[in-house]
Design a protein around this motif. Structure first.
Motif, PDB file in Angstrom:
ATOM      1  N   ALA A   1       0.768  -1.229  -0.081  1.00  0.00           N
ATOM      2  CA  ALA A   1       0.048  -0.038  -0.018  1.00  0.00           C
ATOM      3  C   ALA A   1       0.946   1.157   0.115  1.00  0.00           C
ATOM      4  N   GLU A   2       2.170   1.215   0.590  1.00  0.00           N
ATOM      5  CA  GLU A   2       2.752   2.391   0.900  1.00  0.00           C
ATOM      6  C   GLU A   2       3.975   2.306  -0.207  1.00  0.00           C
ATOM      7  N   GLY A   3       4.009   1.158  -0.932  1.00  0.00           N
ATOM      8  CA  GLY A   3       5.021   1.376  -1.905  1.00  0.00           C
ATOM      9  C   GLY A   3       6.360   1.176  -1.543  1.00  0.00           C
ATOM     10  N   LYS A   4       6.441   0.411  -0.353  1.00  0.00           N
ATOM     11  CA  LYS A   4       7.757   0.319   0.155  1.00  0.00           C
ATOM     12  C   LYS A   4       8.799  -0.866  -0.657  1.00  0.00           C
ATOM     13  N   LYS A   5       9.777  -0.732  -0.514  1.00  0.00           N
ATOM     14  CA  LYS A   5      10.585  -1.817  -1.156  1.00  0.00           C
ATOM     15  C   LYS A   5      11.429  -2.462  -0.239  1.00  0.00           C
ATOM     16  N   GLN A   6      11.648  -4.027  -0.289  1.00  0.00           N
ATOM     17  CA  GLN A   6      12.226  -4.648   0.373  1.00  0.00           C
ATOM     18  C   GLN A   6      13.833  -4.364   0.381  1.00  0.00           C
ATOM     19  N   VAL A   7      14.504  -4.456   1.328  1.00  0.00           N
ATOM     20  CA  VAL A   7      16.066  -4.062   1.338  1.00  0.00           C
ATOM     21  C   VAL A   7      16.734  -5.166   1.650  1.00  0.00           C
ATOM     22  N   ASP A   8      17.649  -5.444   0.859  1.00  0.00           N
ATOM     23  CA  ASP A   8      18.668  -6.334   1.093  1.00  0.00           C
ATOM     24  C   ASP A   8      19.962  -6.018   1.983  1.00  0.00           C
ATOM     25  N   ARG A   9      19.966  -6.471   3.162  1.00  0.00           N
ATOM     26  CA  ARG A   9      21.126  -5.660   4.157  1.00  0.00           C
ATOM     27  C   ARG A   9      22.063  -6.749   4.166  1.00  0.00           C
ATOM     28  N   SER A  10      22.282  -7.992   3.433  1.00  0.00           N
ATOM     29  CA  SER A  10      23.299  -8.767   3.842  1.00  0.00           C
ATOM     30  C   SER A  10      24.657  -8.331   3.382  1.00  0.00           C
ATOM     31  N   LEU A  11      24.709  -7.428   2.498  1.00  0.00           N
ATOM     32  CA  LEU A  11      25.968  -6.661   2.212  1.00  0.00           C
ATOM     33  C   LEU A  11      26.448  -5.765   3.507  1.00  0.00           C
ATOM     34  N   ILE A  12      25.391  -5.124   4.032  1.00  0.00           N
ATOM     35  CA  ILE A  12      26.006  -4.591   5.298  1.00  0.00           C
ATOM     36  C   ILE A  12      26.492  -5.275   6.375  1.00  0.00           C
ATOM     37  N   TYR A  13      25.779  -6.191   6.472  1.00  0.00           N
ATOM     38  CA  TYR A  13      25.996  -7.459   7.695  1.00  0.00           C
ATOM     39  C   TYR A  13      27.453  -7.914   7.298  1.00  0.00           C
ATOM     40  N   LYS A  14      27.751  -8.133   6.038  1.00  0.00           N
ATOM     41  CA  LYS A  14      28.982  -8.906   5.634  1.00  0.00           C
ATOM     42  C   LYS A  14      30.156  -7.978   5.961  1.00  0.00           C
ATOM     43  N   LEU A  15      29.997  -6.711   5.679  1.00  0.00           N
ATOM     44  CA  LEU A  15      30.705  -5.584   5.714  1.00  0.00           C
ATOM     45  C   LEU A  15      31.156  -5.304   7.259  1.00  0.00           C
TER      46      LEU A  15
ATOM     47  N   LEU B   1      42.802 -17.169  18.116  1.00  0.00           N
ATOM     48  CA  LEU B   1      41.794 -16.189  17.786  1.00  0.00           C
ATOM     49  C   LEU B   1      41.723 -15.744  16.380  1.00  0.00           C
ATOM     50  N   MET B   2      43.086 -15.361  15.916  1.00  0.00           N
ATOM     51  CA  MET B   2      43.076 -14.809  14.510  1.00  0.00           C
ATOM     52  C   MET B   2      42.421 -15.985  13.653  1.00  0.00           C
ATOM     53  N   PHE B   3      42.608 -17.055  13.997  1.00  0.00           N
ATOM     54  CA  PHE B   3      42.057 -18.163  12.803  1.00  0.00           C
ATOM     55  C   PHE B   3      40.577 -18.109  13.199  1.00  0.00           C
ATOM     56  N   ALA B   4      40.131 -18.029  14.472  1.00  0.00           N
ATOM     57  CA  ALA B   4      38.625 -18.017  14.464  1.00  0.00           C
ATOM     58  C   ALA B   4      38.063 -16.975  13.848  1.00  0.00           C
ATOM     59  N   PHE B   5      38.491 -15.591  13.990  1.00  0.00           N
ATOM     60  CA  PHE B   5      38.074 -14.490  13.356  1.00  0.00           C
ATOM     61  C   PHE B   5      37.786 -14.683  11.820  1.00  0.00           C
ATOM     62  N   SER B   6      38.915 -15.233  11.370  1.00  0.00           N
ATOM     63  CA  SER B   6      38.953 -15.465   9.856  1.00  0.00           C
ATOM     64  C   SER B   6      37.860 -16.308   9.405  1.00  0.00           C
ATOM     65  N   LEU B   7      37.256 -17.185  10.009  1.00  0.00           N
ATOM     66  CA  LEU B   7      36.295 -18.181   9.655  1.00  0.00           C
ATOM     67  C   LEU B   7      34.918 -17.660   9.065  1.00  0.00           C
ATOM     68  N   PRO B   8      34.208 -16.861   9.899  1.00  0.00           N
ATOM     69  CA  PRO B   8      33.148 -15.956   9.438  1.00  0.00           C
ATOM     70  C   PRO B   8      33.505 -15.197   8.173  1.00  0.00           C
ATOM     71  N   VAL B   9      34.673 -14.680   8.153  1.00  0.00           N
ATOM     72  CA  VAL B   9      34.938 -13.786   7.126  1.00  0.00           C
ATOM     73  C   VAL B   9      35.079 -14.616   5.791  1.00  0.00           C
ATOM     74  N   VAL B  10      35.744 -15.663   5.643  1.00  0.00           N
ATOM     75  CA  VAL B  10      35.801 -16.327   4.738  1.00  0.00           C
ATOM     76  C   VAL B  10      34.632 -17.217   4.223  1.00  0.00           C
ATOM     77  N   PHE B  11      33.838 -17.879   5.214  1.00  0.00           N
ATOM     78  CA  PHE B  11      32.735 -18.694   4.993  1.00  0.00           C
ATOM     79  C   PHE B  11      31.610 -17.922   4.950  1.00  0.00           C
ATOM     80  N   TYR B  12      31.517 -16.775   5.202  1.00  0.00           N
ATOM     81  CA  TYR B  12      30.118 -15.970   5.360  1.00  0.00           C
ATOM     82  C   TYR B  12      30.291 -14.767   4.313  1.00  0.00           C
ATOM     83  N   ALA B  13      31.312 -13.851   4.923  1.00  0.00           N
ATOM     84  CA  ALA B  13      31.426 -12.464   4.426  1.00  0.00           C
ATOM     85  C   ALA B  13      31.796 -12.781   2.788  1.00  0.00           C
ATOM     86  N   ALA B  14      32.893 -13.662   2.414  1.00  0.00           N
ATOM     87  CA  ALA B  14      33.339 -13.759   1.150  1.00  0.00           C
ATOM     88  C   ALA B  14      32.570 -14.758   0.403  1.00  0.00           C
TER      89      ALA B  14
END
Length: 802
Positions: A156-170, A206-219
């Protein structure tokens, strides 16, 4: 051994459902597989393994879609026979999704077509309502794992769905990058004893742990894109990026677990962060350009508004975005309905092929609802607007895939032509350099490989074209030249032949001098003539309509317009034929050389209106400029009455063909194309529809008529006609700017590759330099297109004043 579902890829647990020698996690996934197999759509699974989603329980969930008022709010089009709905599909994520959603007609024959917009995750479905309703369409989508997101308030209001996945990954990549850099400080500063010995393993873990979501989700998008490209035997631009990320991760993990070093987790997380930052910058900037164009590029189409005054009925032309709810509008023969409306008077024969692809006209009577995008085919009608115009909807119709031209398939953009060689070159350099350093100094080999793959990232190559074309698209819009899409600019730059229609294109119907020759028309005959002309949109009809004295408005009993020939109409016992001499049957006049409109009433020839054409301002200078670079041709449906004058007006060597029917124009363009010519056709959008569609670029001139046509690639307001050469030159210069940006990007890569190949560039520095080079290229193309556009049109204005 873990058993995964053949349809969705989920764990089937200890007791999988086995069907057709395949494992399924639930009966829903099994049912979907059965549906696809029964309808010969099992190749869905060939596009990607386990691409589906688990279907949700839908019994009773969509009962609200039985309510007519809710359906009316959701659908774009509903004439009682066909409905069109645009649905947001959150689960759409891969080529398999696109394939199945565009083949819904094989699951349900009542679905005529379904078109996917993958970036927006929407599917536009056209279906017949006799044996299928909206609720069943939505249930079908849900049953196969593509449940649509439906929100009445959003619609009714003409709103569009917003894909925020790029913001989450960033955000995740940035968070990980900052923390990995912090944890790397002891290594950077070579802190020994307490820090390095006591906390070394903790920090590295810890560095290895931080890299996991970056490689397997963000990238993950880079890996998915590269995988799909390789499966299709295509080396796309994401292959070197994915390879660089993978090599960094594997090498770094190996160093951590073998206790031979700290790896390159700072470079890895930094690389992904800067890649995503570049993508975010691109998305935001390009969205801004697109928004600005959507907001300002109101097409210069007009519609006739009818209003009551003290002295009678007043008709005035207004632009479509000025239409308000309740306005009374006149829609002539072959005109498009710009807004949803109610038919007030006249016989409606509406062709909705513009909206649905269905060419069968629909008969409408007074009181019926008419939808935007329908074309009236049976004379003039009066309608009352029930909505204001939505320009974005008209834009969507103009770009409807129903009207995609076959020749688009053979058109290769400048980026695609170059990028396929680019990836091969990058991979070759990376492998050769790595091979060399494995022999010369193996400790530097991995750094060289990753640095080469990062510094040669083709982001600048991929972004410069859409930014340059998008910005020029916006500049053209400000100059009242509106293009269907950005690729039209590239096509304009490649053309070598310009064809112009005469009447309504190089002539203006606002300044014609008209004289009548023949038997005087009675008041009744002149009224019938005036009302017949009122129903037509042909330039001569509009000019003659404005020339004749005011008459009472009457609704004709019958009206027919034969393209390129004339009109036939009836009112009570009287009939009239208006058009060419041949059309009205006056063979003695067929050789007359003046542009004329002949009149026959009740099978009796009356006379003719002779037009002394007024040519557009600046036409002589325009054709002189164009003749330097182009073959110029006049292709007119009129006779040779003004050939001698045109020969004096236009440059020597301009080809002129007269008495050309619409099919003659189309065939003439085909002949030129067989000779290798690239043709621009400039016409009035009415009789020239076939020629406009056949040419490489079809430009429709808009002058107080509704020329909104799927046949054309561009709409030019008549007042900007003398700028045609400036627009073409701007297109050529835009392609030149793109090539210059490629050269700039190439220089960046050569310099960067030198330092990378020689082992003097670390991966983290490469990751920082890569987005900076992309941003500089984007600034380069945006600034240059702005300067070139401003300079060209300022030069044109100065020449016009002189």
């Amino acid at each position: 051994m873990q058993q995964t579902c053949f349809h969705c890829g989920s764990d089937c647990g200890k007791s999988p459902i086995v069907y057709d020698e395949k494992n399924f996690c639930c009966h829903g996934c099994q049912t979907v597989y059965e549906i696809f197999s029964t309808n010969n759509l099992s190749c869905y699974y060939d596009l990607q393994s386990a691409p589906g989603a688990i279907p949700q329980e839908i019994e009773g969930k969509y009962d609200y879609l039985d309510h007519p008022d809710i359906i009316e709010k959701l659908v774009e089009f509903n004439d009682g026979i066909i409905q069109v709905i645009n649905l947001y599909i959150p689960h759409m994520h891969c080529s398999s999704c696109i394939w199945i959603l565009e083949n819904l007609n094989q699951l349900q024959p009542e679905i005529k077509s379904s078109q996917v917009n993958f970036p927006k995750k929407t599917v536009r479905i056209t279906f017949k309502t006799e044996n299928l309703n909206l609720k069943e369409v939505v249930k079908l989508l849900s049953a196969i794992g593509y449940e649509p997101y439906i929100s009445l308030s959003d619609y009714a209001e003409g709103k569009k769905q917003v894909d925020r996945s790029l913001i989450y990954k960033l955000g995740i990549a940035g968070f990980a990058f900052g923390n990995v850099m912090f944890l790397s400080f002891p290594e950077y500063f070579e802190v020994s004893e307490f820090w390095l010995e006591k906390y070394k393993y903790l920090f590295r873990g810890l560095m290895f742990a931080f890299s996991l979501p970056v490689v397997f989700y963000a990238a993950q998008e880079y890996f998915v894109s590269a995988y799909k490209g390789l499966r299709s035997k295509i080396l796309n631009i994401d292959v070197p990026i994915a390879l660089g990320i993978l090599v960094l991760f594997i090498r770094s993990s190996a160093e951590i677990f073998t206790d031979t070093g700290t790896g390159f987790f700072d470079s890895l997380t930094g690389l992904v962060f800067f890649l995503l930052l570049g993508k975010f910058f691109q998305q935001k900037t390009y969205s801004f350009l697109s928004f600005e164009r959507d907001y300002k590029s109101y097409f210069p189409i007009a519609v006739t508004k009818i209003s009551k005054t003290q002295t009678g009925t007043k008709e005035e032309n207004i632009q479509v975005y000025e239409i308000k709810e309740g306005d009374r509008l006149l829609i002539r023969n072959a005109e498009l309905l710009p807004v949803d409306s109610i038919l007030i008077s006249g016989k409606g024969q509406i062709d909705y092929s513009f909206v649905t692809g269905e060419s069968e006209p629909v008969t409408k009577v007074s009181g019926d609802k008419l939808f935007a995008g329908g074309k009236q085919l049976a004379g003039a009608i009066e309608v009352e607007a029930i909505k204001s115009v939505e320009q974005s909807y008209l834009t969507q119709l103009w770009s409807n895939d129903v009207f995609a031209k076959d020749r688009e398939q053979g058109f290769v953009g400048i980026t695609n032509a170059i990028s396929k060689y680019f990836t091969w070159a990058v991979l070759s350099i990376a492998l050769l350099a790595t091979g060399y350093w494995l022999v010369a100094d193996s400790s530097l080999a991995i750094n060289v490989l990753t640095s080469v793959l990062i510094i040669a990232c083709p982001c600048a190559l991929a972004l410069s074209t859409p930014f340059a074309l998008g910005n020029m698209l916006r500049i053209f819009g400000r100059q009242k030249f509106y293009l269907k899409n950005a690729s039209v600019i590239e096509k304009l730059a490649r053309t070598d032949t310009l064809i112009f229609d005469k009447t309504g294109t190089i002539t203006t119907n606002k300044k014609n001098r008209i004289a009548y020759e023949g038997m005087a028309l009675s008041e009744e005959e002149e009224s019938l003539l005036k009302n017949t002309l009122r129903s037509s949109n042909h330039p001569l009809s509009r000019a003659l309509y404005n020339f004749l004295a005011d008459q009472d408005i009457q609704i004709l009993d019958d009206f027919e317009e034969i393209t390129g020939k004339g009109m036939h109409a009836k009112k009570a016992e009287n009939s009239i034929d208006v058009g060419s001499a041949k059309f009205v049957g006056n063979e003695a006049e067929t050789e007359a050389l003046a542009t004329s409109v002949h009149v026959k009433t009740n099978d009796s020839y009356k006379g003719k209106y002779v037009f002394h054409n007024q040519y557009r301002d600046g036409i002589k200078e325009l054709f002189k400029q164009l003749k330097e670079d182009y073959n110029l041709i006049i292709l007119s449906g009129d006779n040779q009455g003004e050939k001698k004058y045109l020969q004096e007006l236009l440059p020597q060597g301009t080809d002129m063909l007269f008495n050309q029917k619409p099919e003659d124009k189309l065939n003439y363009i085909k002949t030129l194309q067989l000779e290798g010519k690239k043709v621009i056709m400039v016409g009035d959008g009415l009789n020239d529809a076939g020629a406009l569609a056949q040419s490489e670029v079809g430009i429709s001139i808009a002058e107080n008529v509704n020329v909104f046509s799927p046949a054309c690639d561009a709409i030019l307001e008549a007042g900007q006609f003398s700028k045609i050469n400036a627009f073409i030159q701007a297109s050529k210069q835009t392609v030149g700017i793109i090539k210059a940006s490629f050269t700039l990007s190439f220089i960046y890569n050569v310099i960067g590759l030198y330092f990378a190949v020689t082992g003097q560039l670390s991966p983290i520095i490469a990751a920082i330099l890569m987005p900076l080079s992309s941003i500089s290229v984007l600034v380069f193309v945006t600034v240059l297109t702005n300067l070139k556009g401003r300079k060209l049109f300022k030069k044109h204005q100065d020449e016009s004043r002189a």
